[in-house]
Design a protein around this motif. Sequence first.
Motif: not given
Length: 216
Positions: A108-121, A123-135
């Motif tokens: 569910k949408p969760t309020a986080l501090s900016a550094p927490q949000y940035m870390n998760l963001l 990490d998430w993008i890295e997974v997407q762009i390194n996924n051969e099924d997507i990129f």
Amino acid sequence: MSYALKQVFNKDKTFRPKRKFEPGTQRFELHKKAQASLNAGLDLKVAVQLPPGEEQNDWVAVHVVDFFNRINLIYGTISDSCTQHSCPVMSGGPKYEYRWQDEHKYRKPTALSAPQYMNLLMDWIEVQINNEDIFPTNVGTPFPKNFLPVVKKILSRLFRVFVHVYIHHFDRITQMGSEAHVNTCYKHFYYFVKEFNLIDTKELEPLVSGSGGALM
């Protein structure tokens, strides 16, 4: 290169390792073509246009990775002043708060501090762009049907990094003398997503109107 720009491109300051294109691949050639356009000082509105004979998805994929790397670097330069204490909420001023949601821990949408949000963001993008099924990186391998929806989500979330940096940390960027570099990166990003309709207009409001309007 000025000291400020050396700071921006200091490898120790990079928030995440850069994703690179393999030499000899079509993406590497497209990346070189995109960089050549920028280095030649072309109007950014022209530089983002799809080159004749190229596939749009390839052009978009190259830019998504490039923007990830560049925005990573920008955030890396101010990350020491973006802390749990200074930025307890991931926001873009009093009107905009960004909450994190994913398919794992934060369903569910969760309020986080900016550094927490940035870390998760990042990490998430890295997974997407390194996924051969997507990129996919192999020439001839088709892009999946969900490629553009994933790209739109990546870019809309990366835009939030610009919003946070501009509204909460631009004094730090200015202190370093890097505002021209950051402004150019933002304009390049903005013209690209507008050219290919990759971010909903409403998402762009925090910087297109109000404090960010001067950039355009």
